[in-house]
Scaffold this motif. Structure first.
Motif, PDB file in Angstrom:
ATOM      1  N   VAL A  64      13.345   3.238 -39.572  1.00 32.31           N
ATOM      2  CA  VAL A  64      13.556   3.494 -38.153  1.00 32.31           C
ATOM      3  C   VAL A  64      14.862   4.246 -37.952  1.00 32.31           C
ATOM      4  O   VAL A  64      14.925   5.215 -37.188  1.00 32.31           O
ATOM      5  N   TYR A  65      15.907   3.818 -38.671  1.00 31.81           N
ATOM      6  CA  TYR A  65      17.176   4.525 -38.540  1.00 31.81           C
ATOM      7  C   TYR A  65      17.004   5.995 -38.887  1.00 31.81           C
ATOM      8  O   TYR A  65      17.510   6.883 -38.192  1.00 31.81           O
ATOM      9  N   GLU A  66      16.289   6.233 -39.959  1.00 33.34           N
ATOM     10  CA  GLU A  66      16.103   7.614 -40.419  1.00 33.34           C
ATOM     11  C   GLU A  66      15.481   8.484 -39.315  1.00 33.34           C
ATOM     12  O   GLU A  66      15.954   9.580 -39.035  1.00 33.34           O
ATOM     13  N   LEU A  67      14.449   7.958 -38.668  1.00 35.82           N
ATOM     14  CA  LEU A  67      13.801   8.729 -37.602  1.00 35.82           C
ATOM     15  C   LEU A  67      14.708   8.888 -36.382  1.00 35.82           C
ATOM     16  O   LEU A  67      14.810   9.973 -35.806  1.00 35.82           O
ATOM     17  N   LEU A  68      15.349   7.798 -35.989  1.00 36.80           N
ATOM     18  CA  LEU A  68      16.237   7.855 -34.821  1.00 36.80           C
ATOM     19  C   LEU A  68      17.306   8.917 -35.038  1.00 36.80           C
ATOM     20  O   LEU A  68      17.646   9.684 -34.134  1.00 36.80           O
ATOM     21  N   SER A  69      17.803   8.958 -36.248  1.00 36.79           N
ATOM     22  CA  SER A  69      18.909   9.852 -36.557  1.00 36.79           C
ATOM     23  C   SER A  69      18.433  11.294 -36.732  1.00 36.79           C
ATOM     24  O   SER A  69      18.960  12.213 -36.105  1.00 36.79           O
ATOM     25  N   SER A  70      17.401  11.508 -37.566  1.00 37.90           N
ATOM     26  CA  SER A  70      17.005  12.883 -37.869  1.00 37.90           C
ATOM     27  C   SER A  70      16.375  13.569 -36.663  1.00 37.90           C
ATOM     28  O   SER A  70      16.530  14.773 -36.487  1.00 37.90           O
ATOM     29  N   GLU A  71      15.695  12.817 -35.816  1.00 37.95           N
ATOM     30  CA  GLU A  71      15.056  13.441 -34.647  1.00 37.95           C
ATOM     31  C   GLU A  71      15.945  13.378 -33.412  1.00 37.95           C
ATOM     32  O   GLU A  71      15.518  13.731 -32.314  1.00 37.95           O
ATOM     33  N   LYS A  72      17.171  12.908 -33.572  1.00 41.81           N
ATOM     34  CA  LYS A  72      18.139  12.847 -32.464  1.00 41.81           C
ATOM     35  C   LYS A  72      17.535  12.142 -31.241  1.00 41.81           C
ATOM     36  O   LYS A  72      17.564  12.661 -30.117  1.00 41.81           O
ATOM     37  N   VAL A  73      16.983  10.970 -31.493  1.00 39.88           N
ATOM     38  CA  VAL A  73      16.327  10.205 -30.431  1.00 39.88           C
ATOM     39  C   VAL A  73      17.365   9.749 -29.397  1.00 39.88           C
ATOM     40  O   VAL A  73      18.461   9.317 -29.755  1.00 39.88           O
ATOM     41  N   THR A  74      16.998   9.861 -28.111  1.00 38.20           N
ATOM     42  CA  THR A  74      17.921   9.442 -27.050  1.00 38.20           C
ATOM     43  C   THR A  74      17.489   8.137 -26.356  1.00 38.20           C
ATOM     44  O   THR A  74      18.321   7.443 -25.803  1.00 38.20           O
ATOM     45  N   PHE A  75      16.182   7.835 -26.364  1.00 32.95           N
ATOM     46  CA  PHE A  75      15.666   6.601 -25.751  1.00 32.95           C
ATOM     47  C   PHE A  75      14.769   5.895 -26.756  1.00 32.95           C
ATOM     48  O   PHE A  75      13.958   6.533 -27.420  1.00 32.95           O
ATOM     49  N   THR A  76      14.869   4.578 -26.798  1.00 37.96           N
ATOM     50  CA  THR A  76      13.943   3.829 -27.635  1.00 37.96           C
ATOM     51  C   THR A  76      13.670   2.475 -26.992  1.00 37.96           C
ATOM     52  O   THR A  76      14.416   2.048 -26.110  1.00 37.96           O
ATOM     53  N   ALA A  77      12.570   1.836 -27.417  1.00 32.92           N
ATOM     54  CA  ALA A  77      12.160   0.587 -26.776  1.00 32.92           C
ATOM     55  C   ALA A  77      11.431  -0.287 -27.781  1.00 32.92           C
ATOM     56  O   ALA A  77      10.581   0.203 -28.529  1.00 32.92           O
ATOM     57  N   GLY A  78      11.768  -1.575 -27.804  1.00 30.04           N
ATOM     58  CA  GLY A  78      11.088  -2.472 -28.729  1.00 30.04           C
ATOM     59  C   GLY A  78      11.523  -3.921 -28.540  1.00 30.04           C
ATOM     60  O   GLY A  78      12.366  -4.229 -27.693  1.00 30.04           O
ATOM     61  N   VAL A  79      10.949  -4.794 -29.347  1.00 30.12           N
ATOM     62  CA  VAL A  79      11.247  -6.233 -29.252  1.00 30.12           C
ATOM     63  C   VAL A  79      12.527  -6.549 -30.038  1.00 30.12           C
ATOM     64  O   VAL A  79      12.937  -5.778 -30.908  1.00 30.12           O
ATOM     65  N   PRO A  80      13.162  -7.682 -29.744  1.00 32.04           N
ATOM     66  CA  PRO A  80      14.427  -8.025 -30.401  1.00 32.04           C
ATOM     67  C   PRO A  80      14.354  -7.972 -31.936  1.00 32.04           C
ATOM     68  O   PRO A  80      15.294  -7.498 -32.588  1.00 32.04           O
TER      69      PRO A  80
ATOM     70  N   VAL B 164       6.257  13.867 -32.920  1.00 35.24           N
ATOM     71  CA  VAL B 164       6.562  13.774 -34.348  1.00 35.24           C
ATOM     72  C   VAL B 164       6.168  12.388 -34.839  1.00 35.24           C
ATOM     73  O   VAL B 164       6.516  11.390 -34.202  1.00 35.24           O
ATOM     74  N   THR B 165       5.442  12.312 -35.950  1.00 30.25           N
ATOM     75  CA  THR B 165       4.973  11.013 -36.441  1.00 30.25           C
ATOM     76  C   THR B 165       5.317  10.818 -37.914  1.00 30.25           C
ATOM     77  O   THR B 165       5.174  11.748 -38.709  1.00 30.25           O
ATOM     78  N   ARG B 166       5.763   9.622 -38.254  1.00 28.95           N
ATOM     79  CA  ARG B 166       5.744   9.247 -39.660  1.00 28.95           C
ATOM     80  C   ARG B 166       4.312   8.790 -39.929  1.00 28.95           C
ATOM     81  O   ARG B 166       3.906   7.698 -39.541  1.00 28.95           O
ATOM     82  N   SER B 167       3.532   9.658 -40.573  1.00 30.04           N
ATOM     83  CA  SER B 167       2.102   9.380 -40.688  1.00 30.04           C
ATOM     84  C   SER B 167       1.855   8.188 -41.587  1.00 30.04           C
ATOM     85  O   SER B 167       2.664   7.860 -42.462  1.00 30.04           O
ATOM     86  N   VAL B 168       0.742   7.537 -41.356  1.00 28.44           N
ATOM     87  CA  VAL B 168       0.372   6.382 -42.163  1.00 28.44           C
ATOM     88  C   VAL B 168       0.172   6.821 -43.625  1.00 28.44           C
ATOM     89  O   VAL B 168       0.468   6.079 -44.559  1.00 28.44           O
TER      90      VAL B 168
END
Ligand code: ATP
Ligand code: ATP
Ligand code: MG
Ligand code: MG
Lengths: 542, 542
Positions: A260-276, A29-33
């Protein structure tokens, strides 16, 4: 006597073959450009990657030719990775946040024949295009409808271009040590250096990432990589997720807290990774709006030292946060900060102390710390040394640089300074170029920065060594305060007093409007040292 | 163009090096063959494995020489694996439950120079020793105090023998394709065949096992391998556990329900793996004594088809049970039955139906099903075909057998018949040698056996094909009833009626006192076919 097992080279495109066969319907699933949310799956990704491979092949792109991508995390970018690597060409991910001059330098150094770009980066490329003689054509990662006017040579929308192929194509096969991808380092300590991954190293690295303490997502999990595909091999996620059949959620160009919150929440994300930095933005958005992420299980935080506040915020929400250390040269995984059994009962500050360390090496990453002369130092949790690493997914050389970068035992010097304890936990205390040598002893700039940002008025802190007539070097604390706040030298030093050894206390505090960053969001100390070149300590009168 | 990553061969002993460095204090707990519980850790295991390596080296054991082990799961056996492999010798695990003649045949076929044995198996070895010309000496895995009198050539207690070395030794290095270990197949369908693992295949296989859906234990987990080290490469656990720093609990010689329960409970085991028979014993013990295992999270059940009752019993306790299919030739992992995201919401019978399938292939295991002519069959969940596999940890040849065992595309024929569905889930319906061909169509003996054992009076069921003048072959159901029970043909067939296609119904039922098994606990259909050679169906009068 040899084993009698099958000869099955470790090739990256076998990962997408596996995903397309066993996890065919699993979504990407992508938030397209271009704007809307786009949904596809691993079977379709593979089908389109094959078309791209076929089209590149017809274009005359051969084994070893470099094809650049300058693009956000999207399904098309993922297709490009597999399509390029699947014919033995080398996928060169370029970081669009570098200065245009650096981008030009990198593309020329790699001699990229084709550049695949998102719409977003066309203006940058147009500015440097006449300095890129090796580039034969530009592929714009969009369709005809969204294709902008551009002067870029032979520019064509990706969708039209791959539509010229029918997909009736098979991957090429070749030795597993064939180059698969290139990525230049972030340029924090100097000019970016070219790292060349092999198919073998990428596959092995993805298996490291798949192990429980590194990342360990399952097929039923959903992974949102905030880390861009162009940052240090996407921390392996472009390979590990399809290899497990994990659902992927790609954030495209929008990395602000709300999106980012919107995607994490709506797609029920369980793992994520990124810089501080991205976690700071997300956490602020969540706090302001009193939001929760009940599905999120694991957050990987790496790329630079994770602030204690970020670790605590996730931990307080019951989300497991794993502080990871890595490098472009390590494909990228160096450590992960899962809690070993011994520490899994920890609570409160003791737990945060352990989580703030950078974790320990997974199998296939060997470590040692040494003094400047190369003598090994003890794993006692207090002696800092040059951190050196060895393994099958770690650089043995830079692209078109003849220097030998390995020591006599085959270890690569990370350029980081660290302590190691008896449990293998790493604490990165500095870059060796940033270390402050006071009276012959090392002061950790990272420790001082970590402490200073705990002050509620401080937004960001950087410590650099400044020449001192008596001590050789002493720490200068450079601060950017939070919007609307102001602070004094005494206030900050008073806050730090008693929390560190007396002789570690910065000799002075300087306030700046903003602290400069690299393209991957790290503090650019070279720029700070330039800025404070004329500075001398008030107490430095000889 | 080649990648520029380090050359770091995948060698098994690097796993124990990693464990000893990063997880040094992590325990290995054993119910010793001598009786008491024994505790050691990965650092000690490595130190002693190095002593063994040094002692073997001094004995003149060289690269490629075979050293046999006939031993239970203990810390000494684990040391033996690493010690033998670490000098490039080949660790040949021998299954002590084979007939003595088979053991002799295997040791001679492998030309083992040394045999390392538990006290338990000395009597067996004494019986065949004069037929084992290649064996130069026997090492008994015990200390001087427990060393029995024995006539075995040059027999010496392991503890004394390795004490002759000081451990100041470094592993040998060699190509990763070097043979590391040998294991003969279980001999279910004929004579055991020699599988030769390489260092590379063992390391890659351990990484497969470490991924979430296969096993995926973390360093904080505790693993009890019920599967013996001598059964199909210990399902990879002897490598995967140390590579992750997972605590190991070794059951030694006691595999009965009470002993196993005691260890699982007292050591707070979170992961375990074994064949259905051991789970039946454990579950019966737990039911009788009304016991629970609150720490246990995952049970791997494989080696032969898992009865629905076993799956249900674990599932009812909230323990995740993963039905796995594999083979000695696959190092052993072929599939694991974790629930994909699509199925994780399932409940009741629908869930059990899915769990009873054999799961799906992890990355690095490629599959296809074909008809007898080699044409690929669809992944539709209903069409059974010959299951063929390809991958880096799968056999390409048998030891000292010249036959080509791969098809034109490099796939190995597993000898199993299976359906595959669109999600990649495998259902093993038969061995190709056991398939019943009735009127040109295949009847699955495993499906019939699974159904028959659901009858409360049935302890075990086996179905074989018997010649039938009209249909070619028809199924005969052979039953062993539970102790103290008796049952009739009509009772059983009545129970099955309506639950399967009419033409699948067995033509007759035979009751036997006991169903014969192989050394790894599988039904020995060759023996049953022998036993029922003269049988003809009552309805078979032409
Ligand atoms: N969790 C972490 N804590 C502290 N530092 C980290 C962490 N993760 C990464 N780093 C820093 O980032 C470095 C790797 O970053 P990267 O490969 O992106 O390029 P760079 O080292 O910043 O740039 P260059 O090598 O060109 O100077 C590490 O060597 C380390 O200094
Ligand atoms: N979960 C399972 N369900 C059904 N059958 C299984 C399962 N796991 C393993 N098997 C059977 O076990 C076989 C592998 O067993 P192993 O390698 O121990 O030797 P074997 O095949 O029994 O003996 P041989 O090859 O000598 O006849 C598989 O080919 C399959 O028939
Ligand atoms: Mg660097
Ligand atoms: Mg077999």
């Amino acid at each position: 006597m040899l084993g009698l097992m099958q000869d099955w080279p470790l090739l990256c495109h076998r990962i997408i073959d596996h995903a397309a066969k066993v996890h065919s319907g699993r979504e990407v699933v992508t938030r397209s450009v271009e704007g809307p949310i786009h949904r596809t799956n691993y079977a379709e990704i593979r089908g389109r990657a094959l078309k791209l491979a076929q089209r590149l092949d017809r274009q005359g792109i051969k084994l070893g030719d470099r094809v650049a991508t300058i693009a956000w995390n999207t399904w098309r970018h993922l297709e490009a990775w597999y399509g390029i690597m699947g014919i033995g060409a080398v996928c060169h991910t370029v970081n669009p946040r570098l200065f245009p001059d650096q981008i030009a330098w990198i593309i020329n150094h790699a001699e990229d024949r084709i550049v695949m770009t998102d719409i977003t980066f066309i203006p940058i490329l147009e500015k440097i295009a006449d300095r890129l003689p090796s580039v034969e054509r530009y592929i714009v990662l969009t369709d005809k409808v969204h294709m902008p006017q551009t002067a870029l040579k032979n520019a064509v929308p990706y969708e039209d271009w791959i539509a010229e192929a029918d997909g009736d194509f098979t991957w090429k096969t070749f030795d597993e040590n064939t180059a698969a991808a290139m990525c230049y380092t972030s340029g924090t300590t100097g000019n970016p250096k070219g790292v060349v991954y092999s198919h073998r190293s990428n596959v092995l690295h993805s298996m490291i990432v798949n192990s429980a303490d590194a990342l360990g997502a399952a097929s039923k999990d959903t992974m949102l990589p905030m880390v861009p595909l162009f940052h240090a091999n996407s921390w392996g996620i472009a390979f590990s997720a399809p290899s497990m059949g994990t659902k992927l959620v790609m954030p495209g160009a929008k990395l602000d807290g709300a999106s980012v919150y919107e995607l994490l929440s709506s797609e029920k994300v369980t793992f994520t990774a990124g810089v501080p930095t991205v976690w700071l933005m997300l956490l602020q958005h969540m706090e302001t709006n009193n939001l929760r992420l009940p599905d999120l299980k694991v957050v990987i935080c790496g790329g630079s030292a994770a602030p204690r506040s970020v670790i605590k915020a996730f931990d307080d929400m019951g989300i497991e946060v794993r502080h990871s250390w890595g490098m472009t040269e390590m494909s990228s995984r160096g450590t992960a900060g899962a809690l070993q059994g011994k520490f899994s009962h920890l609570k409160g500050d003791a737990k945060l102390d352990r989580l703030q360390m950078q974790g320990y090496a997974p199998f296939m990453v060997e470590m040692k710390i040494t003094d400047d002369a190369g003598n090994e130092l003890p794993w006692d949790g207090t002696t800092p040394g040059r951190l050196k690493v060895r393994g099958p997914a770690i650089s043995g050389a830079y692209y078109r640089v003849n220097d030998n970068i390995l020591d006599g035992e085959g270890f690569f010097d990370t350029g980081d300074v660290a302590t190691l304890d008896e449990y293998g936990y790493v604490r990165i205390t500095d870059r060796s170029k940033d270390v402050i040598k006071s009276g012959g002893e090392w002061i950790s700039s990272i420790d001082l920065e970590n402490l200073a940002v705990e002050h509620p008025k401080v937004a960001e802190a950087a410590v650099i060594g400044i020449h001192h007539p008596k001590w050789g070097e002493r720490p200068l604390l450079i601060l950017q305060v939070r919007k609307g706040e102001s602070a004094t030298r005494e206030e900050i030093l008073g806050f730090m007093d008693g929390k560190i050894a007396k002789w570690w206390m910065p000799d002075d505090v300087a306030f700046v409007d903003s602290i400069p960053h690299t393209a991957t969001g790290k503090i650019l100390k070279t720029a700070l040292r330039e800025q404070f070149r004329g500075y001398s300590f008030p107490n430095a009168a000889a």
